[in-house]
Design a protein around this motif. Structure first.
Motif, PDB file in Angstrom:
ATOM      1  N   PHE B  69       4.208 -13.083  25.778  1.00  0.00           N
ATOM      2  CA  PHE B  69       5.480 -12.760  26.431  1.00  0.00           C
ATOM      3  C   PHE B  69       5.916 -13.875  27.372  1.00  0.00           C
ATOM      4  O   PHE B  69       5.116 -14.440  28.096  1.00  0.00           O
ATOM      5  CB  PHE B  69       5.367 -11.436  27.204  1.00  0.00           C
ATOM      6  N   ASP B  70       7.207 -14.153  27.319  1.00  0.00           N
ATOM      7  CA  ASP B  70       7.779 -15.172  28.179  1.00  0.00           C
ATOM      8  C   ASP B  70       8.464 -14.477  29.364  1.00  0.00           C
ATOM      9  O   ASP B  70       9.631 -14.111  29.309  1.00  0.00           O
ATOM     10  CB  ASP B  70       8.799 -15.976  27.361  1.00  0.00           C
ATOM     11  N   TRP B  71       7.692 -14.290  30.427  1.00  0.00           N
ATOM     12  CA  TRP B  71       8.205 -13.513  31.572  1.00  0.00           C
ATOM     13  C   TRP B  71       9.389 -14.197  32.238  1.00  0.00           C
ATOM     14  O   TRP B  71      10.288 -13.529  32.742  1.00  0.00           O
ATOM     15  CB  TRP B  71       7.116 -13.265  32.619  1.00  0.00           C
ATOM     16  N   GLU B  72       9.384 -15.531  32.233  1.00  0.00           N
ATOM     17  CA  GLU B  72      10.473 -16.243  32.898  1.00  0.00           C
ATOM     18  C   GLU B  72      11.798 -16.024  32.163  1.00  0.00           C
ATOM     19  O   GLU B  72      12.822 -15.709  32.775  1.00  0.00           O
ATOM     20  CB  GLU B  72      10.160 -17.743  32.986  1.00  0.00           C
ATOM     21  N   GLU B  73      11.740 -16.179  30.844  1.00  0.00           N
ATOM     22  CA  GLU B  73      12.944 -15.988  30.037  1.00  0.00           C
ATOM     23  C   GLU B  73      13.470 -14.562  30.185  1.00  0.00           C
ATOM     24  O   GLU B  73      14.670 -14.330  30.292  1.00  0.00           O
ATOM     25  CB  GLU B  73      12.603 -16.279  28.568  1.00  0.00           C
ATOM     26  N   MET B  74      12.540 -13.605  30.216  1.00  0.00           N
ATOM     27  CA  MET B  74      12.924 -12.198  30.381  1.00  0.00           C
ATOM     28  C   MET B  74      13.594 -11.978  31.730  1.00  0.00           C
ATOM     29  O   MET B  74      14.611 -11.294  31.822  1.00  0.00           O
ATOM     30  CB  MET B  74      11.682 -11.316  30.298  1.00  0.00           C
ATOM     31  N   ALA B  92      10.429 -17.228  41.524  1.00  0.00           N
ATOM     32  CA  ALA B  92       8.993 -17.139  41.230  1.00  0.00           C
ATOM     33  C   ALA B  92       8.476 -15.744  41.580  1.00  0.00           C
ATOM     34  O   ALA B  92       7.707 -15.147  40.815  1.00  0.00           O
ATOM     35  CB  ALA B  92       8.235 -18.203  42.012  1.00  0.00           C
ATOM     36  N   GLU B  93       8.925 -15.228  42.719  1.00  0.00           N
ATOM     37  CA  GLU B  93       8.489 -13.901  43.149  1.00  0.00           C
ATOM     38  C   GLU B  93       8.962 -12.839  42.164  1.00  0.00           C
ATOM     39  O   GLU B  93       8.209 -11.946  41.780  1.00  0.00           O
ATOM     40  CB  GLU B  93       9.055 -13.613  44.545  1.00  0.00           C
ATOM     41  N   PHE B  98       8.564  -8.544  38.160  1.00  0.00           N
ATOM     42  CA  PHE B  98       9.148  -7.971  36.952  1.00  0.00           C
ATOM     43  C   PHE B  98       8.143  -7.996  35.805  1.00  0.00           C
ATOM     44  O   PHE B  98       8.025  -7.034  35.041  1.00  0.00           O
ATOM     45  CB  PHE B  98      10.434  -8.729  36.589  1.00  0.00           C
ATOM     46  N   GLY B  99       7.398  -9.092  35.726  1.00  0.00           N
ATOM     47  CA  GLY B  99       6.355  -9.199  34.702  1.00  0.00           C
ATOM     48  C   GLY B  99       5.337  -8.086  34.827  1.00  0.00           C
ATOM     49  O   GLY B  99       4.922  -7.491  33.837  1.00  0.00           O
ATOM     50  N   GLU B 100       4.991  -7.787  36.082  1.00  0.00           N
ATOM     51  CA  GLU B 100       4.006  -6.733  36.320  1.00  0.00           C
ATOM     52  C   GLU B 100       4.543  -5.367  35.873  1.00  0.00           C
ATOM     53  O   GLU B 100       3.836  -4.584  35.246  1.00  0.00           O
ATOM     54  CB  GLU B 100       3.677  -6.697  37.812  1.00  0.00           C
ATOM     55  N   LEU B 158       7.469 -17.088  21.562  1.00  0.00           N
ATOM     56  CA  LEU B 158       7.237 -16.159  22.663  1.00  0.00           C
ATOM     57  C   LEU B 158       8.318 -15.082  22.725  1.00  0.00           C
ATOM     58  O   LEU B 158       9.495 -15.351  22.502  1.00  0.00           O
ATOM     59  CB  LEU B 158       7.182 -16.915  23.993  1.00  0.00           C
ATOM     60  N   VAL B 159       7.891 -13.872  23.039  1.00  0.00           N
ATOM     61  CA  VAL B 159       8.804 -12.731  23.076  1.00  0.00           C
ATOM     62  C   VAL B 159       9.623 -12.756  24.363  1.00  0.00           C
ATOM     63  O   VAL B 159       9.074 -12.904  25.452  1.00  0.00           O
ATOM     64  CB  VAL B 159       8.014 -11.405  22.998  1.00  0.00           C
ATOM     65  N   TYR B 160      10.954 -12.618  24.236  1.00  0.00           N
ATOM     66  CA  TYR B 160      11.768 -12.500  25.440  1.00  0.00           C
ATOM     67  C   TYR B 160      12.543 -11.193  25.506  1.00  0.00           C
ATOM     68  O   TYR B 160      13.202 -10.901  26.498  1.00  0.00           O
ATOM     69  CB  TYR B 160      12.722 -13.697  25.603  1.00  0.00           C
ATOM     70  N   ASP B 161      12.459 -10.394  24.454  1.00  0.00           N
ATOM     71  CA  ASP B 161      13.077  -9.065  24.505  1.00  0.00           C
ATOM     72  C   ASP B 161      12.504  -8.192  23.393  1.00  0.00           C
ATOM     73  O   ASP B 161      12.192  -8.688  22.309  1.00  0.00           O
ATOM     74  CB  ASP B 161      14.595  -9.171  24.353  1.00  0.00           C
TER      75      ASP B 161
END
Lengths: 305, 201
Positions: B69-74, B92-93, B98-100, B158-161
């Motif tokens: 998963f690409d948390w940044e893109e998401m 960054a925060e 959100f990733g969590e 990488l998954v973004y959605d």
């Protein structure tokens, strides 16, 4: 025939009562929250959409004061929302525009009322439907519940078949007819979905709300009524229309047995879906908005097909 | 004799058909399949079924999910226009928080796995974007259509959605976050995210 009529009339009365209740609650809610800061009160005439032609009060939460009042002002706010949701300025758009779920959201002028009913339905689920359905789960095995679900699904064939027909989906219409004949006979009155298992004839997921959408009618606005799932004005109208072509009302004409059948249907459906609502609630920060958007996206996807 | 020839040629034809059918599944699908298989292996591992191993299991799942998963893109797509206004530190925060939240959501779904069938039914690739369609058949015979949207980054897809039955996760969160931010503030959103993550522990 008389009894048959009385069921339909009582159903209609119930719907009318719900609409009146809506109206009353909307007005009282609007007055209560009127004094709140940061709230901009907009009066929108929904005469075109509401049968009674009442003036409904639209509450819009907005940081900026809206200069224009009346319908013109009300029209501008959803557009602003849409622009706000646009992702173009932040990230490059992906190539799935053709299938991408629309970025805009469903108008929700009755939000305070919908939120109140959302809380009501939430309590109804956790205090009544969930415990009862959990008990029911222990008594009736899953296979039995699937059969009951199949039975009710088979029964509502006319709604799906007519909806296919009205959209010019003749293949779907034919599939529904064949499904009904096969399942009602070989599938033991519809308890078994043999048409799907043996012939791969899938259920045609069509309803009158989708027919309205097919003819270009938008959802109008979001509606979350007590006892009913998330919906829109258009889809609620479709649902009401569906009541008139539901064979259940013509087979079970006495009022209480009819209500009994509907309750079993609803309970049975709930029992197969325990955990879905909990998952949505657990994953979201604002469950109301999450539900509203999930409904909207799901419907758009259904309509596209 | 002729019949034998016909038989052999049809057999060869069929074999090549099957082989080409298998190779149709491209890189994005293979990536999703790899991750899914890993997750299923973890979830159905009898050694990790006991309650004292729950934490270890969650960690293993998290590692596999993190890789894909690409948390940044998401995060970017979810905050949309609000992303621009955020400082590097805030971004960054947000990505971490959100990733969590997403991980937990996904974790719950994965842990609920009980032998559902996963079928790979479609793949589309356009440049560095791809979409993989998966059909999940549950025990009570309902089909769930899941679409993974992927973007190629450094050789990996990488998954973004993820959209489930037409409901996109990113779109859904975007509406929620936008609604909170227009009513109150970004700070409030972060507070709400934090409380949500804490209450789940």
């Amino acid at each position: 025939m008389k009894k048959d009529l009385s069921v339909r009339v009582s159903v209609r009365l119930f719907i009318f009562f719900v609409f009146l209740l809506n109206l009353f609650l909307t007005l009282s809610f609007a007055e209560k929250t009127d004094a709140g800061t940061g709230l901009v009160r907009l009066e929108t005439s929904l005469a075109a959409t509401e049968t009674e032609g009442h003036e409904l009060i639209r509450l819009a939460y907005s940081e900026k004061p809206v200069t224009k009042a009346g319908p013109a002002g009300a029209d501008s706010s959803p557009k602003a929302d849409r622009a706000g949701d646009s992702q173009e300025d932040a990230v490059e758009s992906d190539p799935w525009e053709d299938e991408a779920e629309s970025i805009d959201s469903i108008p929700d002028p009755l939000e305070p009322m919908n939120r109140a009913f959302f809380v009501f339905n939430d309590k109804l689920y956790f205090w009544f439907f969930k415990p009862v359905a959990t008990g029911y789960n222990m008594v009736v095995p899953e296979l039995g519940r699937m059969c009951i679900r199949n039975f009710f699904t088979n029964l509502t064939m006319p709604i799906r078949a007519i909806s296919c027909l009205l959209q010019g989906k003749f293949e779907g219409f034919g599939i529904e007819l064949v499904r009904f004949v096969v399942n009602s006979s070989a599938g033991f009155l519809g308890f078994q979905d043999v048409a799907r298992q043996a012939l791969d004839y899938q259920i045609q997921d069509e309803d009158l709300g989708q027919v309205f959408a097919f003819y270009g009618i938008g959802p109008v606005f979001y509606l979350n009524l007590p006892f009913l799932a998330a919906s829109s004005l258009r889809d609620t109208a479709g649902w009401v229309g569906g009541l008139f072509i539901n064979p259940l009302d013509y087979i079970v004409v006495d009022f209480w047995p009819n209500v009994g059948c509907r309750t079993v249907d609803m309970l049975n459906k709930t029992s197969l879906r325990i955990g879905e609502y909990e998952a949505l609630k657990k994953a979201s920060i604002d469950p109301y908005v999450a539900m509203r958007d999930a409904y909207y996206q799901y419907r758009l996807n259904q309509i596209e097909k | 004799m002729i019949f034998k020839h016909v038989l052999i040629t049809t057999l060869i034809f069929l074999v090549t058909l099957v082989a080409s059918g298998l190779s149709i599944a491209g890189e994005p699908t293979e990536n999703i399949r790899k991750t899914t298989d890993k997750l299923i292996a973890i979830v159905s591992d009898p050694a990790l079924k006991t309650s004292d191993k729950a934490k270890e299991k969650a960690q293993q799942i998290r590692k596999v999910v993190d890789e894909r998963f690409d948390w940044e893109e998401m995060s970017k797509r979810t905050l949309a226009r609000h992303w621009k206004k955020r400082t590097q530190k805030e971004r960054a925060e947000f990505i971490v928080l959100f990733g969590e939240l997403l991980e937990r959501t996904y974790l719950d779904r994965v842990e609920g796995y009980s032998g559902e069938k996963v079928l790979y039914v479609g793949e589309k690739v356009k440049g560095k974007y791809a979409m993989v369609t998966v059909k999940i058949v549950t025990k009570n015979d309902t089909e769930i259509l899941v679409k993974y949207r992927l973007k190629k980054k450094g050789g990996e897809w990488l998954v973004y959605d993820i959209s489930i039955q037409g409901v996109s996760l990113v779109n859904n969160y975007r509406k929620q976050f936008n609604s909170i931010m227009t009513r109150s503030s970004y700070k409030d959103l972060i507070e709400k995210l934090k409380t949500k993550i804490e209450t789940k522990n």
